[in-house]
Design a protein around this motif. Sequence first.
Motif, PDB file in Angstrom:
ATOM      1  N   ASN A  74      95.694 -65.655 117.765  1.00 52.91           N
ATOM      2  CA  ASN A  74      95.402 -65.512 118.844  1.00 52.91           C
ATOM      3  C   ASN A  74      94.066 -65.057 119.360  1.00 52.91           C
ATOM      4  OD1 ASN A  74      97.857 -66.798 119.217  1.00 52.91           O
ATOM      5  ND2 ASN A  74      98.812 -64.463 119.684  1.00 52.91           N
ATOM      6  N   ALA A  75      93.541 -64.249 118.455  1.00 47.38           N
ATOM      7  CA  ALA A  75      92.158 -63.628 118.970  1.00 47.38           C
ATOM      8  C   ALA A  75      91.300 -64.913 118.811  1.00 47.38           C
ATOM      9  CB  ALA A  75      91.966 -62.626 117.833  1.00 47.38           C
ATOM     10  N   LYS A  76      91.528 -66.048 117.855  1.00 45.21           N
ATOM     11  CA  LYS A  76      90.514 -66.845 117.594  1.00 45.21           C
ATOM     12  C   LYS A  76      90.668 -68.229 118.691  1.00 45.21           C
ATOM     13  CE  LYS A  76      88.839 -65.485 113.336  1.00 45.21           C
ATOM     14  NZ  LYS A  76      88.726 -65.829 111.826  1.00 45.21           N
ATOM     15  N   ALA A  77      92.016 -68.245 119.188  1.00 44.04           N
ATOM     16  CA  ALA A  77      92.627 -69.272 119.784  1.00 44.04           C
ATOM     17  C   ALA A  77      92.557 -70.673 118.882  1.00 44.04           C
ATOM     18  CB  ALA A  77      92.101 -69.560 121.078  1.00 44.04           C
ATOM     19  N   THR A  78      93.100 -70.210 117.714  1.00 44.11           N
ATOM     20  CA  THR A  78      93.204 -71.331 116.728  1.00 44.11           C
ATOM     21  C   THR A  78      94.602 -71.404 116.051  1.00 44.11           C
ATOM     22  OG1 THR A  78      90.714 -70.946 116.261  1.00 44.11           O
ATOM     23  CG2 THR A  78      92.138 -72.090 114.369  1.00 44.11           C
ATOM     24  N   ALA A  79      94.909 -72.659 115.820  1.00 44.38           N
ATOM     25  CA  ALA A  79      96.108 -73.123 115.168  1.00 44.38           C
ATOM     26  C   ALA A  79      96.052 -73.603 113.984  1.00 44.38           C
ATOM     27  CB  ALA A  79      97.089 -73.686 115.995  1.00 44.38           C
ATOM     28  N   TYR A  80      96.847 -73.475 113.057  1.00 51.23           N
ATOM     29  CA  TYR A  80      96.764 -74.202 111.661  1.00 51.23           C
ATOM     30  C   TYR A  80      97.907 -74.623 111.220  1.00 51.23           C
ATOM     31  CZ  TYR A  80      93.166 -70.467 111.323  1.00 51.23           C
ATOM     32  OH  TYR A  80      91.887 -69.524 112.064  1.00 51.23           O
ATOM     33  N   LEU A  81      97.947 -75.986 110.531  1.00 46.06           N
ATOM     34  CA  LEU A  81      99.142 -76.447 109.977  1.00 46.06           C
ATOM     35  C   LEU A  81      98.823 -76.868 108.517  1.00 46.06           C
ATOM     36  CD1 LEU A  81     101.605 -77.889 110.857  1.00 46.06           C
ATOM     37  CD2 LEU A  81     100.642 -80.093 110.812  1.00 46.06           C
ATOM     38  N   GLN A  82      99.481 -75.918 107.704  1.00 47.05           N
ATOM     39  CA  GLN A  82      99.418 -76.186 106.445  1.00 47.05           C
ATOM     40  C   GLN A  82     100.731 -77.324 106.118  1.00 47.05           C
ATOM     41  OE1 GLN A  82      97.507 -74.760 104.016  1.00 47.05           O
ATOM     42  NE2 GLN A  82      98.411 -76.083 102.489  1.00 47.05           N
ATOM     43  N   MET A  83     100.223 -78.350 105.399  1.00 48.11           N
ATOM     44  CA  MET A  83     100.881 -79.290 105.071  1.00 48.11           C
ATOM     45  C   MET A  83     101.106 -79.429 103.458  1.00 48.11           C
ATOM     46  SD  MET A  83      99.631 -82.235 107.567  1.00 48.11           S
ATOM     47  CE  MET A  83      97.973 -82.164 107.114  1.00 48.11           C
ATOM     48  N   ASP A  84     102.379 -79.222 103.059  1.00 48.04           N
ATOM     49  CA  ASP A  84     102.636 -79.155 101.400  1.00 48.04           C
ATOM     50  C   ASP A  84     103.424 -80.247 101.054  1.00 48.04           C
ATOM     51  OD1 ASP A  84     102.527 -75.650 101.714  1.00 48.04           O
ATOM     52  OD2 ASP A  84     100.997 -76.974 100.870  1.00 48.04           O
ATOM     53  N   SER A  85     103.829 -80.715  99.885  1.00 47.16           N
ATOM     54  CA  SER A  85     104.624 -81.534  99.446  1.00 47.16           C
ATOM     55  C   SER A  85     104.564 -82.871 100.241  1.00 47.16           C
ATOM     56  CB  SER A  85     106.163 -81.259  99.383  1.00 47.16           C
ATOM     57  OG  SER A  85     106.248 -79.937  98.682  1.00 47.16           O
ATOM     58  N   LEU A  86     103.132 -83.396 100.491  1.00 47.52           N
ATOM     59  CA  LEU A  86     102.937 -84.245 101.371  1.00 47.52           C
ATOM     60  C   LEU A  86     103.681 -85.849 100.687  1.00 47.52           C
ATOM     61  CD1 LEU A  86      99.528 -83.437 102.467  1.00 47.52           C
ATOM     62  CD2 LEU A  86     101.318 -84.081 104.105  1.00 47.52           C
ATOM     63  N   LYS A  87     104.027 -86.587 101.919  1.00 52.40           N
ATOM     64  CA  LYS A  87     104.682 -87.934 101.480  1.00 52.40           C
ATOM     65  C   LYS A  87     103.849 -88.852 102.170  1.00 52.40           C
ATOM     66  CE  LYS A  87     109.203 -85.786 101.643  1.00 52.40           C
ATOM     67  NZ  LYS A  87     110.636 -86.064 102.262  1.00 52.40           N
ATOM     68  N   PRO A  88     103.797 -90.283 101.520  1.00 52.25           N
ATOM     69  CA  PRO A  88     103.252 -91.273 102.239  1.00 52.25           C
ATOM     70  C   PRO A  88     103.486 -91.663 103.604  1.00 52.25           C
ATOM     71  CG  PRO A  88     103.933 -92.163  99.983  1.00 52.25           C
ATOM     72  CD  PRO A  88     104.445 -90.740 100.364  1.00 52.25           C
ATOM     73  N   GLU A  89     104.979 -91.114 104.030  1.00 56.89           N
ATOM     74  CA  GLU A  89     105.194 -91.457 105.357  1.00 56.89           C
ATOM     75  C   GLU A  89     104.820 -90.314 106.272  1.00 56.89           C
ATOM     76  OE1 GLU A  89     107.313 -91.316 102.674  1.00 56.89           O
ATOM     77  OE2 GLU A  89     109.098 -90.315 103.181  1.00 56.89           O
ATOM     78  N   ASP A  90     103.885 -89.427 105.685  1.00 56.34           N
ATOM     79  CA  ASP A  90     103.164 -88.563 106.640  1.00 56.34           C
ATOM     80  C   ASP A  90     102.069 -88.964 106.967  1.00 56.34           C
ATOM     81  OD1 ASP A  90     104.299 -85.861 104.438  1.00 56.34           O
ATOM     82  OD2 ASP A  90     105.218 -86.424 106.471  1.00 56.34           O
ATOM     83  N   THR A  91     101.412 -90.027 106.486  1.00 58.89           N
ATOM     84  CA  THR A  91      99.914 -90.755 106.964  1.00 58.89           C
ATOM     85  C   THR A  91     100.206 -91.261 108.412  1.00 58.89           C
ATOM     86  OG1 THR A  91      99.782 -91.911 104.805  1.00 58.89           O
ATOM     87  CG2 THR A  91      98.661 -92.932 106.603  1.00 58.89           C
ATOM     88  N   ALA A  92      99.093 -90.480 109.099  1.00 60.28           N
ATOM     89  CA  ALA A  92      99.196 -90.809 110.551  1.00 60.28           C
ATOM     90  C   ALA A  92      97.761 -90.165 110.850  1.00 60.28           C
ATOM     91  CB  ALA A  92     100.276 -90.070 111.310  1.00 60.28           C
TER      92      ALA A  92
END
Length: 125
Positions: A74-92
């Motif tokens: 919140n101090a940096k007003a930054t959000a993160y999305l850690q994506m593990d075990s990615l699948k081909p259907e996550d392509t976007a």
Amino acid sequence: EVQLVESGGGLVQAGGSLRLSCAASGFTFDDYTIGWFRQAPGKEREGVSCISSSDGSTYYADSVKGRFTISSDNAKATAYLQMDSLKPEDTAVYYCALGWYHGPEACGYHRMDYWGKGKLVTVSS
């Protein structure tokens, strides 16, 4: 003017990991919902994950539960999305979004007030 700048993404093999970041600026309110949406070719944009800046509550789409983790600084007003075990259907193309609404279904397309330009995530099989 509120701006959302995304970074990260790219190409990864199935089973791999990627991390997306979204830096928000241009506002002084500290109570908002920020998150990630994605849109694959020929499909509608869908909510992936969101987090509340006020209480840290999170939402995950069923398709990513247990594989993706959202967090924020919140101090940096930054959000993160850690994506593990990615699948081909996550392509976007993954879009960062921010909205002032809190409450049920806050992680909804029509609840968001600002959008980033998007980052392509490609998962090869």
